[in-house]
Design a protein around this motif. Structure first.
Motif, short mmCIF file in Angstrom:
data_model
loop_
_atom_site.label_atom_id
_atom_site.label_comp_id
_atom_site.label_asym_id
_atom_site.label_seq_id
_atom_site.Cartn_x
_atom_site.Cartn_y
_atom_site.Cartn_z
N LYS A 228 0.84 -1.20 0.00
CA LYS A 228 0.00 0.00 0.00
C LYS A 228 0.88 1.25 0.00
O LYS A 228 1.85 1.34 0.74
N LYS A 229 0.50 2.21 -0.81
CA LYS A 229 1.25 3.46 -0.92
C LYS A 229 0.85 4.39 0.22
O LYS A 229 -0.29 4.79 0.31
N GLY A 230 1.81 4.73 1.05
CA GLY A 230 1.54 5.63 2.17
C GLY A 230 1.71 7.08 1.76
O GLY A 230 2.08 7.41 0.64
N TRP A 231 1.46 7.96 2.73
CA TRP A 231 1.58 9.40 2.47
C TRP A 231 3.01 9.80 2.13
O TRP A 231 3.23 10.69 1.32
N GLY A 232 3.99 9.16 2.75
CA GLY A 232 5.38 9.49 2.44
C GLY A 232 5.72 9.20 1.00
O GLY A 232 6.38 10.01 0.33
N PHE A 233 5.28 8.08 0.50
CA PHE A 233 5.53 7.69 -0.88
C PHE A 233 4.84 8.65 -1.84
O PHE A 233 5.44 9.13 -2.80
N ILE A 234 3.58 8.95 -1.56
CA ILE A 234 2.81 9.84 -2.43
C ILE A 234 3.36 11.26 -2.40
O ILE A 234 3.50 11.91 -3.45
N LEU A 235 3.73 11.76 -1.22
CA LEU A 235 4.29 13.11 -1.13
C LEU A 235 5.66 13.20 -1.80
O LEU A 235 5.99 14.24 -2.39
N ALA A 236 6.45 12.14 -1.72
CA ALA A 236 7.75 12.13 -2.40
C ALA A 236 7.56 12.25 -3.90
O ALA A 236 8.22 13.07 -4.57
#
Length: 129
Positions: A16-24
């Motif tokens: 699952k893509k977390g907020w850190g991954f998406i924000l990066a």
């Protein structure tokens, strides 16, 4: 009384893509679009700045492939991981060599990729195909 130690792994077990991954990825996309904006601005002034038209075919193709590589990264494709920094460096070198411009957007984007981006991407590496 023995303490039970849990082994810590830096790598995620959940794809699952977390907020850190998406924000990066969003920050990388932001600076990529800012670089594209600079290219569009130069295109609008190319006659005044004496920039050959062939240059824009190359630079806009690089911009498109950079955005495509970010999309590939979002879908866990390794080719995006390798293509993005190569294209980013090539974009920077094209501006530096042909126009003698030092793009801080490219330098910042490379810093974000190696720093913030890798902190979010490396834990998800085993999910990349």
């Amino acid at each position: 009384m023995e303490k039970e130690y849990k082994e810590y792994s830096y790598f995620d077990v959940d794809p699952k893509k977390g907020w850190g991954f998406i924000l990066a990825l969003a920050s990388l996309l932001l600076f990529t679009v800012m670089g594209l904006g600079i290219d569009v601005d130069e295109f609008l002034q190319h006659e005044y700045l004496n920039i050959p038209r062939w240059y824009f075919y190359v630079i806009f193709t690089i911009d498109a492939f950079m955005i495509l590589s970010l999309v590939l990264m979002f879908f866990y494709k390794k080719i995006g991981m390798f293509a993005f920094p190569i294209l980013l460096v090539f974009h920077f070198l094209m501006h530096n060599y042909y126009l003698s411009t030092f793009l801080y957007t490219d330098v910042t984007n490379l810093f974000l990729f190696t720093g913030f981006g890798m902190l979010a991407i490396i834990p998800k590496w085993k999910f990349f195909k």
